[in-house]
Every structure is written in structure tokens, then in C-alpha cells.
Design an enzyme around this catalytic site. Sequence first.
Site, PDB file in Angstrom:
ATOM      1  N   LYS A   1      99.164  42.465  54.349  1.00 39.69           N
ATOM      2  CA  LYS A   1      98.774  42.912  53.009  1.00 39.69           C
ATOM      3  C   LYS A   1      98.695  44.436  52.960  1.00 39.69           C
ATOM      4  O   LYS A   1      98.715  45.106  54.002  1.00 39.69           O
ATOM      5  CB  LYS A   1      97.427  42.300  52.620  1.00 39.69           C
ATOM      6  CG  LYS A   1      96.274  42.700  53.527  1.00 39.69           C
ATOM      7  CD  LYS A   1      94.997  41.962  53.154  1.00 39.69           C
ATOM      8  CE  LYS A   1      93.851  42.366  54.067  1.00 39.69           C
ATOM      9  NZ  LYS A   1      92.586  41.710  53.708  1.00 39.69           N
TER      10      LYS A   1
ATOM     11  N   ARG B   1      82.156  36.312  49.755  1.00 39.97           N
ATOM     12  CA  ARG B   1      83.189  37.043  49.016  1.00 39.97           C
ATOM     13  C   ARG B   1      84.026  36.055  48.208  1.00 39.97           C
ATOM     14  O   ARG B   1      84.034  36.093  46.995  1.00 39.97           O
ATOM     15  CB  ARG B   1      84.039  37.846  50.010  1.00 39.97           C
ATOM     16  CG  ARG B   1      84.945  38.860  49.384  1.00 39.97           C
ATOM     17  CD  ARG B   1      85.584  39.750  50.427  1.00 39.97           C
ATOM     18  NE  ARG B   1      86.459  39.036  51.347  1.00 39.97           N
ATOM     19  CZ  ARG B   1      87.157  39.613  52.315  1.00 39.97           C
ATOM     20  NH1 ARG B   1      87.044  40.920  52.522  1.00 39.97           N
ATOM     21  NH2 ARG B   1      87.952  38.903  53.105  1.00 39.97           N
TER      22      ARG B   1
ATOM     23  N   TYR C   1      90.522  76.449  47.081  1.00 40.58           N
ATOM     24  CA  TYR C   1      89.758  76.272  45.846  1.00 40.58           C
ATOM     25  C   TYR C   1      88.259  76.487  46.067  1.00 40.58           C
ATOM     26  O   TYR C   1      87.712  76.104  47.101  1.00 40.58           O
ATOM     27  CB  TYR C   1      89.979  74.865  45.286  1.00 40.58           C
ATOM     28  CG  TYR C   1      91.333  74.662  44.649  1.00 40.58           C
ATOM     29  CD1 TYR C   1      91.770  75.477  43.604  1.00 40.58           C
ATOM     30  CD2 TYR C   1      92.173  73.639  45.082  1.00 40.58           C
ATOM     31  CE1 TYR C   1      92.999  75.279  43.012  1.00 40.58           C
ATOM     32  CE2 TYR C   1      93.413  73.429  44.491  1.00 40.58           C
ATOM     33  CZ  TYR C   1      93.819  74.262  43.449  1.00 40.58           C
ATOM     34  OH  TYR C   1      95.050  74.061  42.875  1.00 40.58           O
TER      35      TYR C   1
ATOM     36  N   MET D   1      95.387  68.869  46.377  1.00 41.26           N
ATOM     37  CA  MET D   1      96.124  67.662  46.031  1.00 41.26           C
ATOM     38  C   MET D   1      97.352  67.474  46.924  1.00 41.26           C
ATOM     39  O   MET D   1      97.657  66.357  47.355  1.00 41.26           O
ATOM     40  CB  MET D   1      96.562  67.679  44.565  1.00 41.26           C
ATOM     41  CG  MET D   1      97.284  66.404  44.131  1.00 41.26           C
ATOM     42  SD  MET D   1      97.763  66.413  42.399  1.00 41.26           S
ATOM     43  CE  MET D   1      96.164  66.301  41.590  1.00 41.26           C
TER      44      MET D   1
END
Length: 366
Positions: free
Chosen positions: A35, A133, A261, A310
Site C-alpha cells: 500500500k 480501528r 526564510y 518548499m
Amino acid sequence: MAITRLEIDLSALKHNYTYMRSKVAPNVRMMAVVKAFAYGSDAQVVAKELEKLNVDYFAVAYVAEGVALRDAGITTPILVLHPQPDNFETLLERCLEPNIYSKRMLEMFSAFAKAKKQTAYPIHLKFNTGLNRLGFTADDVPWIVEQVLKSEHLKVKSLFSHLAASEDLDERDFTLHQIAQFDEIANEIKTQLGYAPFMHMTNTSGIINYPSAHYDCVRTGIGLYGYGNTPEETANLKPVARLKSVISQKHIINSGDSVGYNRALIAKEQMVTATIPIGHADGISRAYGNGVGYVTIAGEKAPFVGNVCMDMIMVNVTNITCEEGDDVEIFGTHTGANALAQKVQSISYELLTMVGQRVKRVVLRE
């Protein structure tokens, strides 16, 4: 060679599969969990290789993942762990096998199979023994048996559950209770059905720690990709995925200059940084910034400098001999995904599956 790439080492995959297979009896089936793009790598490539190794079953989370495997030519049985009614039509068309985990799902899939004139369509029944779950409870057994026996359209292929803390030996009593509960449920169902679906419960750490619960089949996910339940077990495995990039540019940062940043780093003395074309859009969390994480350049650790951008990260290479264009390893051979993930209180699963799809996958064969 791609600048930023995720190398997928199929020889490592074969090694890991062979190792996990060595932990179970020859007659025990192996179900490979592929998966989430095979834990962030490439599900189609991984599944094709495992099919060559005669894996018995595949497990995916969603129907679309099973469809992708069928589109790649995979013919091995595929268990869909979390199907939804909206996908039943596609599931049937592609010969996928649903996990049925609730009364609603059993009623809806039974009606669907009847409408489609199916005979003995394979389903898998999941029981909740403590993970809380997905799954039926022990109290549901009489109702389940009644529904299955009155329907010629369904046949139970397997019974399964999921261990909640198989890697944590401090939770051994809880795990043994789960196993005992599953034994009781499965034995009751098999007796009432009059036939014996195969049983599976153990994940990678369960395979290692609870051989008595191997039953007819085991499921392995993270172990296939190179990570065990302890550092000792991980040492027996090889990382399949290696995330790499290159140095785009080097900068001399003078005392008092800032980097990145929000001026997250103010240099206290002159330093040299390297900018690398990978960022949080590719799965490198901002949590690794400001010296928390590191990459490997020329065999040396280069800590993150400033905030993760990013599309870029900056690292400190002041004491590393390197040039623009040199290779950089984010995780893989030098630093395992486990070790890097632990820097931000995470786990290898999360780091591996976060690698963005714009990162080119490069397959390495033997």
C-alpha cells in the site's frame, strides 16, 4: 541520472523478502503489503519483483491501489484492506478481494455479489482484538456465520486481525491476549462454517516476536523495505529506498548574515552552506530545519541550516570537502529512514511514505 531521485534497490528487496521468508515455516504463506506506493517507493515495480519471488498474496489499502497493480500485469491475489461500497464494481471487475470489517459492509457486499450473480466470491473477515480501528467483534460471530452460510454468493477466504503493539515487548501480555482472542474467534467461525479459511495476524514485528501466531499466513510491510522492529533486526535487512539529490550551489555566509526564510539562522561566524533541490513539497518536513536533521555528503553529516523551503534545503558544509554537483544522500545507506525520522519523533513509515511523487523513481536491478 535524475538530480533528485529515490533509488529503489531490487536486490535489497529480494534480500529482505528472503530474510522474512526464513522466519516462517515453508508452508506459511507470505502476504506482501504494498500500500501507499509500496511504502513510498513504486508499488508496481515492487510487486512485479515480489511476484517473481513467488509471493503468495498482496495487500493494499484501497481499491485504486489494487487497480494499479492489475494494470501493471499483476495476477497474484490482492486483498484490499479498506474498500468502500462506491468501489465494489471496480473491485469485482479487477478480481480484487475485499476485507469485510462491519455488518454494514457484509450486508452491502452480499447484496452486491447477489445482484452480480457471483458464486463464492472471496471475502476476508477482519476482527478487532484491541487495535480498535476496523473489524468485527467476537459478539458478531453468530450473525456473520448466518449471513455467510445463507449466501451462495460469498465464501470466506481468510480470517484476520491486527496486532496493536507487536514491536513493544513491554506490551507482551496485551499482545498474547489479542492472539488468544483471535484464536477463539477463528476456531468458532471455522467450526460453524464447516470449512477452514486461512488465518493471518502478524505484521513484520509480529513475525519476529510471535512465531506462535504465524498461523497459515503472515503479512510483512516495513520489513520488506528494510526496517525491523529493533536495531538488531534492522541490521539484518537492507534499505530498499535511498533518497538522493545534489548540491546546486554553495555560499559563504559571513558572521551576522542570515540564511533562509524568517532569517531562521543568523551566522555567529563565517560558514559555508550548500543548497539542495528538495524541500517540504517532496516530503522533507519543516521540522527537520535549524539543525534538527542532516544529510550525508562525502560520508559526512551536514546539518540543516535555517527553515526547510518548499523546494530547497540548506545545509552546513563548512568542514566538508564538496563541490556543486556532488551527490547528497537524505536517507538510505548512511542514514536509515528510522534514524532520521527519530530526529523529529516520527517513524520510518512516515518518512518513507512522505516522499513526493514529483521525485523521480530510479530502479536499480541486480
